[in-house]
Design a protein around this motif. Structure first.
Motif, mmCIF file in Angstrom:
data_model
loop_
_atom_site.group_PDB
_atom_site.id
_atom_site.type_symbol
_atom_site.label_atom_id
_atom_site.label_comp_id
_atom_site.label_asym_id
_atom_site.label_seq_id
_atom_site.Cartn_x
_atom_site.Cartn_y
_atom_site.Cartn_z
ATOM 1 N N UNK A 1 33.997 20.646 38.857
ATOM 2 C CA UNK A 1 32.550 20.427 38.907
ATOM 3 C C UNK A 1 31.832 21.273 37.863
ATOM 4 N N UNK A 2 32.306 22.512 37.686
ATOM 5 C CA UNK A 2 31.689 23.407 36.705
ATOM 6 C C UNK A 2 31.850 22.861 35.288
ATOM 7 N N UNK A 3 33.047 22.407 34.947
ATOM 8 C CA UNK A 3 33.292 21.868 33.607
ATOM 9 C C UNK A 3 32.539 20.556 33.406
ATOM 10 N N UNK A 4 32.448 19.737 34.456
ATOM 11 C CA UNK A 4 31.691 18.483 34.347
ATOM 12 C C UNK A 4 30.232 18.777 34.007
ATOM 13 N N UNK A 5 29.660 19.776 34.677
ATOM 14 C CA UNK A 5 28.280 20.157 34.370
ATOM 15 C C UNK A 5 28.140 20.690 32.956
ATOM 16 N N UNK A 6 29.122 21.489 32.513
ATOM 17 C CA UNK A 6 29.066 22.051 31.162
ATOM 18 C C UNK A 6 29.165 20.959 30.102
ATOM 19 N N UNK A 7 30.051 19.977 30.319
ATOM 20 C CA UNK A 7 30.192 18.880 29.361
ATOM 21 C C UNK A 7 28.926 18.025 29.326
ATOM 22 N N UNK A 8 28.351 17.786 30.487
ATOM 23 C CA UNK A 8 27.106 17.005 30.548
ATOM 24 C C UNK A 8 25.995 17.692 29.769
ATOM 25 N N UNK A 9 25.858 19.004 29.958
ATOM 26 C CA UNK A 9 24.822 19.767 29.245
ATOM 27 C C UNK A 9 25.092 19.764 27.748
ATOM 28 N N UNK B 1 35.401 29.128 54.744
ATOM 29 C CA UNK B 1 34.481 30.160 54.263
ATOM 30 C C UNK B 1 34.579 30.321 52.748
ATOM 31 N N UNK B 2 35.804 30.305 52.227
ATOM 32 C CA UNK B 2 35.982 30.394 50.775
ATOM 33 C C UNK B 2 35.365 29.213 50.065
ATOM 34 N N UNK B 3 35.487 28.012 50.660
ATOM 35 C CA UNK B 3 34.877 26.828 50.060
ATOM 36 C C UNK B 3 33.359 26.937 50.027
ATOM 37 N N UNK B 4 32.779 27.493 51.097
ATOM 38 C CA UNK B 4 31.324 27.674 51.128
ATOM 39 C C UNK B 4 30.881 28.666 50.053
ATOM 40 N N UNK B 5 31.685 29.706 49.836
ATOM 41 C CA UNK B 5 31.354 30.687 48.793
ATOM 42 C C UNK B 5 31.389 30.022 47.411
ATOM 43 N N UNK B 6 32.386 29.166 47.176
ATOM 44 C CA UNK B 6 32.461 28.466 45.896
ATOM 45 C C UNK B 6 31.280 27.517 45.695
ATOM 46 N N UNK B 7 30.905 26.806 46.746
ATOM 47 C CA UNK B 7 29.757 25.903 46.652
ATOM 48 C C UNK B 7 28.481 26.696 46.361
ATOM 49 N N UNK B 8 28.326 27.831 47.068
ATOM 50 C CA UNK B 8 27.153 28.673 46.827
ATOM 51 C C UNK B 8 27.142 29.186 45.387
ATOM 52 N N UNK C 1 40.765 23.556 46.451
ATOM 53 C CA UNK C 1 39.351 23.930 46.540
ATOM 54 C C UNK C 1 38.871 24.567 45.243
ATOM 55 N N UNK C 2 39.626 25.510 44.717
ATOM 56 C CA UNK C 2 39.251 26.168 43.459
ATOM 57 C C UNK C 2 39.294 25.167 42.309
ATOM 58 N N UNK D 1 24.033 26.751 38.739
ATOM 59 C CA UNK D 1 23.203 25.641 38.275
ATOM 60 C C UNK D 1 21.725 26.012 38.290
ATOM 61 N N UNK D 2 21.281 26.665 39.367
ATOM 62 C CA UNK D 2 19.871 27.068 39.479
ATOM 63 C C UNK D 2 19.514 28.068 38.383
ATOM 64 N N UNK D 3 20.402 29.042 38.158
ATOM 65 C CA UNK D 3 20.141 30.038 37.111
ATOM 66 C C UNK D 3 20.056 29.385 35.732
ATOM 67 N N UNK D 4 20.927 28.414 35.468
ATOM 68 C CA UNK D 4 20.914 27.749 34.167
ATOM 69 C C UNK D 4 19.631 26.935 33.985
ATOM 70 N N UNK D 5 19.242 26.178 35.013
ATOM 71 C CA UNK D 5 18.022 25.382 34.918
ATOM 72 C C UNK D 5 16.794 26.264 34.751
#
Length: 249
Positions: free
Chosen positions: A33-41, A201-208, A26-27, A214-218
């Motif tokens: 996903x985080x690194x994929x977004x960073x590379x895309x940006x 629950x931990x997975x939901x926290x990671x998704x959140x 999960x982690x 992403x929202x903060x960056x945009x």
């Protein structure tokens, strides 16, 4: 396509590496996903930097045109010379202009094709000035180019100053956004933390967390985005002709 492959490879490598470190799938997925977004940006910003270099080259184009005209070359010869003596980033486009001019023998048509290729307000102003000077005889071309060059340099200097100040704010925001994930990575080396985030629950926290990052960056990029000068010479051939007729009268 190349950018998509780079993003996919980065995500896979990061996922595998984090999985080896934390033993939590999960982690690992979250960091992938985080690194994929960073590379895309990063790749997107790289294209933006290329556009910035393109914009910065227009004052040099004006200098080349003024130098060519002052040395006795015609307007067409000065423009064709930019294919070999102009800014490196613009040479391929002016090479296409040269081929179009030799093929059609129509300066206005070649300039219109060149303007459509660049689709930028700075290039629009230069090409419209050249087209108007061609229609009116070009007696004021040097004065127009000199004034336009000064205006573009002032606009470029102001935008660079603002971008530098915005860059400080963006870098601080980037550090603030990545800090919780660095802390999570450090804590995930402990089996108890990895086990906790492997639960639903931990997975939901990671998704959140990913969504909020992403929202903060945009939101940060939207607030720091400089307004773009609109293009006003997109479909103004008729207007240019009417202006030319009024001046001639």
């Amino acid at each position: 396509m190349k950018n998509s492959i780079r993003v996919f490879i980065s995500a896979c490598v990061t996922t595998g590496l984090i999985l080896l470190i934390t033993s939590s799938f999960t982690i690992a997925i979250a960091f992938g996903a985080l690194v994929a977004g960073a590379v895309f940006v990063t790749l997107k910003n790289k294209s933006s930097h290329s556009e910035s270099h393109l914009i910065a080259a227009w004052p040099e184009v004006i200098d080349h045109l003024m130098s060519g005209i002052q040395s006795g070359l015609s307007l067409s010869e000065s423009l064709v010379g930019l294919a070999t003596r102009g800014p490196e980033i613009l040479r391929p486009a002016f090479a296409e202009f040269r081929d179009s001019l030799f093929r059609h023998a129509d300066l206005e048509l070649a300039l219109q094709e060149l303007k459509s290729l660049f689709h930028h307000h700075g290039s629009d102003q230069i090409f419209e000035a050249l087209l108007i000077s061609k229609a009116l005889g070009g007696s004021e071309l040097m004065s127009i180019l000199r004034t336009l060059g000064d205006f573009l340099r002032q606009d470029l200097a102001l935008r660079r100053e603002i971008e530098v100040k915005h860059g400080w704010i963006k870098n601080s925001a980037h550090i603030s956004a990545i800090a919780p994930w660095i802390l999570l990575l450090m804590l995930s080396t402990q089996p108890s933390t990895a086990l906790a985030f492997s639960t639903p629950t931990g997975g939901m926290i990671l998704v959140a967390g990913l969504v909020m990052t992403a929202v903060a960056y945009l939101w940060m990029n939207r607030l720091g985005r400089l307004p773009q000068t609109p293009r006003v010479f997109t479909h103004h051939a008729t207007l240019r002709n009417s202006i030319s007729q009024r001046v001639i009268r």
